[in-house]
Design an enzyme around this catalytic site. Sequence first.
Site, short mmCIF file in Angstrom:
data_model
loop_
_atom_site.label_atom_id
_atom_site.label_comp_id
_atom_site.label_asym_id
_atom_site.label_seq_id
_atom_site.Cartn_x
_atom_site.Cartn_y
_atom_site.Cartn_z
N ASP A 171 31.60 27.24 82.71
CA ASP A 171 30.93 28.66 83.23
C ASP A 171 29.78 27.99 84.45
O ASP A 171 30.66 27.55 85.47
CB ASP A 171 30.22 29.36 82.11
CG ASP A 171 29.51 30.35 82.52
OD1 ASP A 171 30.18 31.38 82.79
OD2 ASP A 171 28.07 30.54 82.40
N TYR A 283 20.78 31.96 89.01
CA TYR A 283 21.52 33.35 89.88
C TYR A 283 20.93 33.92 90.89
O TYR A 283 21.52 34.35 91.88
CB TYR A 283 21.97 34.00 88.71
CG TYR A 283 22.83 33.77 87.69
CD1 TYR A 283 24.20 33.83 87.89
CD2 TYR A 283 22.34 33.04 86.45
CE1 TYR A 283 25.28 33.11 86.92
CE2 TYR A 283 23.19 32.51 85.56
CZ TYR A 283 24.67 32.65 85.74
OH TYR A 283 25.63 32.17 84.89
N HIS A 338 35.88 33.50 76.57
CA HIS A 338 35.04 32.72 77.65
C HIS A 338 34.43 31.74 77.17
O HIS A 338 34.25 30.42 77.97
CB HIS A 338 34.18 33.69 78.00
CG HIS A 338 33.06 33.08 79.24
ND1 HIS A 338 33.45 32.90 80.64
CD2 HIS A 338 31.82 32.62 79.09
CE1 HIS A 338 32.68 32.19 81.03
NE2 HIS A 338 31.62 32.21 80.29
#
Length: 365
Positions: A171, A283, A338
Amino acid sequence: RPGAACPPPARRVMVAARALLFWALVYSYCGVCACIAGLRLLWSIGRRPGETFRWVVRENPPACLNDPSLGTHCYVRIKDSGLRFHYVAAGERGKPLMLLLHGFPEFWYSWRHQLREFKSEYRVVALDLRGYGETDAPPHKENYKLDCLIADIKDILESLGYNKCVLVGHDWGGMIAWLVAICYPEMVTKLIVVNFPHPSVFTEYILRHPSQLIKSGYYFFFQMPWFPEFMFTLNDFKVLKSLFTSQATGIGRKGCRLTAEDIEAYLYVFSQPGALTGPINHYRTLFSCLPLQHHEVIMPTLLLWGERDAFMEVEMAEITRIYVKNHFRLTILSEASHWLQQDQPDIVNKLIWTFLKEETKRKRE
């Protein structure tokens, strides 16, 4: 640059217009995501007002976080940044290094199955990234720019006494792993990435495919101050628990579902005051770093992908091939989510072993 010609006015206007359009898209979608989150908050308050704002800080770690079979808890302070990093290490010192970089919202524990598996032949180090878990968390979002995160891995490698490693990332940790392999190729003997495409593939694909833009909505939502952290705490971190356990985003039925103790491990780490700000700050600086350069990867690369990934479309995996100028192996697991290395650990470990042995044999020949 001294002596360089200034761009003509028309070009300057075009560049400014594109920049304006880019940031308009970012903040517009940020606003949309914030409105959706606000509606969910109001719905939760309307249904269960007493439960909505319940937030329990876990004071004691569950026993699984101190399981000796996973390795030893260690700390290293980086000279340049002054930050102290926490990691768990398994396997004898002096063996080749395998460095593991987790994603969001995870921490070193997401690699528990790999710590046990690869310690027989590697010094396996599962890191808490900057801002996560017991690693220091600088307060300002500027401290989480990609350049800082890449430098962290280089500095940690050197502090551990190594000049190269097998680098593994999942990820967001996969994003960092790709960039480290690009910026410091001499430090990465083999690259293994789980459920994250080459960064250039991701940034180009998301602009051309609205479906991926929607799946990546949290990238935009996280641009807001404090509100994303607040939303995670609602209903005693219901969002965090749902990410790993719900039918839509969680680990599949045929996988290794997280135990109650595993969930408590995540809740213990992220329920601490301020524990979510560092991870989300990763982020908050991303869009200021775009566009990313179209650099290629020159070392052998393994890309593993769970086809049931709720956040990343599988089409990006195959496109990644064009950016790897060496042996490239892609394996897509049809029943995996995921959270691949936790979802299908036995299969993932076997695929990694095959790749590592295959490359060793290839070198001998």
